[in-house]
Enzyme design. Structure first.
Site, PDB file in Angstrom:
ATOM      1  N   ASP B 229       0.845  -1.206   0.000  1.00 39.35           N
ATOM      2  CA  ASP B 229       0.000   0.000   0.000  1.00 39.35           C
ATOM      3  C   ASP B 229       0.879   1.255   0.000  1.00 39.35           C
ATOM      4  OD1 ASP B 229      -1.982   1.901   0.334  1.00 39.35           O
ATOM      5  OD2 ASP B 229      -3.007   0.816   1.933  1.00 39.35           O
ATOM      6  N   HIS B 316     -10.114  -0.851  -7.265  1.00 37.05           N
ATOM      7  CA  HIS B 316      -9.719   0.344  -6.518  1.00 37.05           C
ATOM      8  C   HIS B 316      -8.615   1.125  -7.226  1.00 37.05           C
ATOM      9  CE1 HIS B 316      -9.059   2.753  -2.833  1.00 37.05           C
ATOM     10  NE2 HIS B 316      -7.759   2.572  -3.039  1.00 37.05           N
TER      11      HIS B 316
HETATM   12  C1  HEM Z   1      -9.038   0.941   3.746  1.00 38.77           C
HETATM   13  C2  HEM Z   1      -9.156   1.647   2.641  1.00 38.77           C
HETATM   14  C3  HEM Z   1      -8.137   1.602   1.542  1.00 38.77           C
HETATM   15  C4  HEM Z   1      -7.251   0.629   1.227  1.00 38.77           C
HETATM   16  C5  HEM Z   1      -7.059  -0.714   1.928  1.00 38.77           C
HETATM   17  C6  HEM Z   1      -6.496   1.088   0.093  1.00 38.77           C
HETATM   18  C7  HEM Z   1      -5.503   0.355  -0.540  1.00 38.77           C
HETATM   19  C8  HEM Z   1      -4.844   0.756  -1.684  1.00 38.77           C
HETATM   20  C9  HEM Z   1      -3.900  -0.043  -2.379  1.00 38.77           C
HETATM   21  C10 HEM Z   1      -3.418  -1.417  -1.948  1.00 38.77           C
HETATM   22  C11 HEM Z   1      -3.515   0.645  -3.482  1.00 38.77           C
HETATM   23  C12 HEM Z   1      -2.560   0.152  -4.590  1.00 38.77           C
HETATM   24  C13 HEM Z   1      -1.123   0.396  -4.286  1.00 38.77           C
HETATM   25  C14 HEM Z   1      -0.780   1.833  -4.150  1.00 38.77           C
HETATM   26  O1  HEM Z   1      -0.655   2.540  -5.139  1.00 38.77           O
HETATM   27  O2  HEM Z   1      -0.681   2.260  -3.029  1.00 38.77           O
HETATM   28  C15 HEM Z   1      -4.183   1.904  -3.451  1.00 38.77           C
HETATM   29  C16 HEM Z   1      -4.023   2.910  -4.382  1.00 38.77           C
HETATM   30  C17 HEM Z   1      -4.591   4.145  -4.264  1.00 38.77           C
HETATM   31  N1  HEM Z   1      -5.561   4.513  -3.371  1.00 38.77           N
HETATM   32 FE1  HEM Z   1      -6.299   3.410  -1.862  1.00 38.77          FE
HETATM   33  N2  HEM Z   1      -6.925   2.322  -0.264  1.00 38.77           N
HETATM   34  C18 HEM Z   1      -7.928   2.690   0.604  1.00 38.77           C
HETATM   35  C19 HEM Z   1      -8.636   3.869   0.598  1.00 38.77           C
HETATM   36  C20 HEM Z   1      -8.387   4.924  -0.252  1.00 38.77           C
HETATM   37  C21 HEM Z   1      -9.033   6.196  -0.192  1.00 38.77           C
HETATM   38  C22 HEM Z   1     -10.112   6.586   0.818  1.00 38.77           C
HETATM   39  C23 HEM Z   1      -8.508   6.956  -1.183  1.00 38.77           C
HETATM   40  C24 HEM Z   1      -8.813   8.371  -1.574  1.00 38.77           C
HETATM   41  C25 HEM Z   1     -10.025   8.852  -1.587  1.00 38.77           C
HETATM   42  C26 HEM Z   1      -7.518   6.154  -1.848  1.00 38.77           C
HETATM   43  C27 HEM Z   1      -6.751   6.591  -2.902  1.00 38.77           C
HETATM   44  C28 HEM Z   1      -5.824   5.831  -3.584  1.00 38.77           C
HETATM   45  C29 HEM Z   1      -5.015   6.325  -4.671  1.00 38.77           C
HETATM   46  C30 HEM Z   1      -5.007   7.744  -5.207  1.00 38.77           C
HETATM   47  C31 HEM Z   1      -4.249   5.264  -5.105  1.00 38.77           C
HETATM   48  C32 HEM Z   1      -3.200   5.276  -6.215  1.00 38.77           C
HETATM   49  C33 HEM Z   1      -3.807   4.963  -7.545  1.00 38.77           C
HETATM   50  C34 HEM Z   1      -2.741   5.077  -8.635  1.00 38.77           C
HETATM   51  O3  HEM Z   1      -2.167   6.176  -8.790  1.00 38.77           O
HETATM   52  O4  HEM Z   1      -2.479   4.078  -9.312  1.00 38.77           O
HETATM   53  N3  HEM Z   1      -7.463   4.928  -1.274  1.00 38.77           N
HETATM   54  N4  HEM Z   1      -5.025   1.943  -2.361  1.00 38.77           N
END
Ligand code: HEM
Ligand code: HEM
Lengths: 409, 409
Positions: B229, B316
């Site tokens: 993450d 996601h």
């Molecule tokens: C428990 C809730 C969440 C989990 C477990 C989670 C997990 C992850 C994971 C595993 C990734 C892919 C790896 C990475 O790029 O970090 C990711 C990407 C991302 N997440 Fe989350 N996330 C959560 C909530 C959120 C929330 C609330 C937001 C914003 C509103 C968010 C925004 C993003 C963004 C912007 C990316 C990168 C996408 C990219 O540029 O490829 N996430 N998240």
């Protein structure tokens, strides 16, 4: 591997001779040591000096004792107590112990346990240990009553106790430690989840410790009063005599007292430093006795200055000292905690010590010492026990065996 | 100092060029770097490679940004939100900021803060950072309203939210991180205690992260679903553009969203690994996109197999991807949490992510991305926001200055 880990540590918390001697006597398979690094503690080969850095190790799950008793302290710990489900009899308990043993053997080696849901969270080199204990309820199971170890009993009520049921008791215990909280919570989750058919979670206590100094060298560590805590722990042969039972199926095992003790940091802060040090009989700066030069010195309880004893009559370290307690000792492995709850809608933040002490016989060791502290300890002004639990800690096991086999096998 | 710390790290989470560029442009005194080791991030001298081990550092309290934004992630963190007392006006807030600045400068250097009650708990080499933020309430103070930064606002209600007031809001924030929980709790206690004349504690959130792998090298780290993450976090010039405000007094500062998001590990475990990976669009084993080879690869959102997109439409990582959000980005620095409470007398154990994201403008960055996740994110099945708070993070300060001076000075 970090080369700094392999340099000798100035002060070893465990005498090599003591543990080596015990290993010879007990001869229970391997040794609780470091896998893929230098051995720690028991070994058949000449025991090398323990490493300088205690962070980032793999410990062996196998040995005369379960890991987590004599292994160096890690940074993070989680203790979970369970209530047995009504249907869990002695043979079901034996099945759970085999499952847990498999889990522990894998997780301590940084490998996922069988059926692990998040196998990538099983990480190597986080100093993971996992210890299993049996509460009094286990000995109420049909057929096991006669195996109740001598001296194993609940702690009688003390005047200063304010026990809350939510932190009391438990039929089973797991105590998981590591240098990483994600690894601890992953291991706990695996163990809790595998226990589900047999037992339900009763309480969880999370704690932390800093077992190294700024240079990464092993030190005793400090509680949240700022005191060096653990200095006078038994060492060498005395350590074994203090901790290890010789009683029947428990031989090589031990007994554990867990007390959740709230520490009032606000009123502690209001006391002068002199008064704080007098209440302990030791210096805050380095943990040395008020009569001594360095942390390792024994207390001189007879020393006087200006007509009164240098170490006050109500000083914690005096009242807890073996000489005042017919040479009774225990091995303390405390953990700091902070805990946040909401009372009547308002956030309340508390701090304290998860006081954990190993000994061969609770009735003969912890209880009398606790009684004299309850009567006179100057620390009582700032400390209050809010939880109490006791567990029998079965001896270690070797490959192919399982935890608790000498009771349940 | 551990020599291993000085060897180069394979992948740097922050592009040296990007940060160096910014330091030149901003020129706000020194740089948030490592004291007594190698500099990290901003510097006037040629920036050396970041260290291999991120554990056990002293970071400088001074720099163009507060420490804790671009510094490497530490193992333990505590976030505390405060409510201003009715009597606290802008000039009282300025006094508190001067006191906090003194505390932070001392504690980050491993020195006791002025009047420290437990000076021995101020330890060096624990990678301590302490970040201060202003909630919306600050801009309701007389005279400060016109300084409300563009785009700074509460997060509108989302369909999947189940917010609890105990985790919401706050007029002030401190966010303390370190590689040791005793140091964190000591620093927090100092800051909370110095705030008492001005503000009372509203909520406390404790979290943890593992920022290194088994060999001690810096890695992205994993949440409690086991996912890597943080992989796609912005880097280089894009990092600065994403995070740093150029808006008036906030220039060089940023805006922070803190969402407490519960993760249902039990139902997550019931999903097959394929489904888990499909919900994210990335592999669990190493975090690589389902269309790529390694963690650092960008997603190929157009790739198809058997007639449908390889990365699902509700994945996601697709919905959060900049290409789906008019190039909107944010810097995420999440923390795992486990939390234990008693509901109707029974212990309840929950787990989740303290989702923390920095950006120049909340209205323009976090909110639209959150809206599209709220509508369609496959993860919503297992995740629920239970707390929400927003803070303006003032720029860093140099020696002699104080945090928030560009607003309050
Ligand atoms: C428990 C809730 C969440 C989990 C477990 C989670 C997990 C992850 C994971 C595993 C990734 C892919 C790896 C990475 O790029 O970090 C990711 C990407 C991302 N997440 Fe989350 N996330 C959560 C909530 C959120 C929330 C609330 C937001 C914003 C509103 C968010 C925004 C993003 C963004 C912007 C990316 C990168 C996408 C990219 O540029 O490829 N996430 N998240
Ligand atoms: C929050 C409560 C407590 C605190 C903060 C505390 C702290 C300390 C400290 C700082 C020392 C001196 C250094 C050392 O030898 O470790 C000490 C010694 C000791 N404490 Fe405690 N303690 C607490 C509760 C207890 C309890 C409940 C017991 C047992 C009933 C106990 C038994 C002992 C013993 C046996 C020693 C060693 C005395 C010696 O051999 O010199 N302590 N404690």
């Amino acid at each position: 591997m970090d080369p700094a880990r392999l340099t000798p540590m100035p002060t070893s918390p465990i005498s090599r001779r003591g543990l080596f001697g015990y290993a010879g006597a007990a001869g229970v398979g391997g040794a609780a040591g470091i896998v893929g690094g230098r051995a720690w503690g028991l070994s058949d080969a000449p025991t090398p000096e323990p490493p300088n850095r205690v962070l980032g190790q793999d410990y062996s799950p196998y040995g005369a004792q379960q890991a987590g008793i004599f292994t160096p302290q890690s940074q993070v710990a989680e203790l979970v107590a369970f209530d047995l489900l009504p249907a869990t009899d002695a043979s079901a308990l034996g099945r759970l112990m085999r499952v847990w043993t498999g889990d522990i053997a894998a997780l301590m080696s940084g490998r996922p346990a069988a059926g692990d849901f998040a196998p990538e969270l099983a990480q190597a080199n986080v100093s993971l240990t996992a210890l299993v204990g049996f509460g009094p309820g286990v000995f109420e199971l049909e057929g096991l009553g006669p195996s109740l170890p001598a001296g194993f009993q609940e702690i009688p009520a003390m005047t200063h106790d304010r026990l809350e049921d939510r932190w009391n008791g438990g039929d089973l215990l797991i105590w998981v430690t590591a240098d990483d909280a994600t690894s601890v919570s992953h291991a706990v989750r695996r163990l809790v989840s595998d226990a589900r058919p047999f037992a339900s979670r009763r309480w969880t206590q999370r704690g932390f410790w800093r077992p190294t100094d700024a240079s990464g060298a092993a030190v005793t560590g400090r509680n949240l009063f700022g005191q060096v805590d653990g200095s006078a722990n038994p060492k060498g042969d005395v350590l074994e005599e203090t901790v290890l039972s010789t009683d029947g199926w428990l031989a090589g095992g031990t007994q554990l007292v867990v007390r959740r003790i709230e520490m009032n940091l606000d009123t502690w802060d209001e006391a002068t430093r002199d008064r704080q040090e007098a209440s302990m009989g030791r210096r805050l700066s380095d943990g040395a006795p008020l009569t001594g030069e360095s942390e390792g010195d024994d207390l001189d309880l007879a020393a006087t200055a200006d007509g009164s004893t240098v170490i006050a009559l109500d000083a914690h370290a005096r009242l807890a000292h073996p000489s005042q307690n017919r040479e009774r000792r225990m091995l303390r492995r405390g953990l700091n905690y902070t805990h946040e709850t909401v009372v009547d809608g308002a956030p309340v933040d508390t701090s304290g010590l998860i006081f954990c002490a190993f000994q061969a016989n609770i009735a003969d060791q912890f209880i009398p010492v606790q009684r004299s502290l309850d009567q006179a300890d100057a620390l009582n002004e700032w400390t209050t026990a809010i939880g109490s639990a006791v567990f029998v800690i079965p001896p270690g096991f070797s490959e192919g065996g399982y935890v608790g086999e000498t009771l349940l096998g």
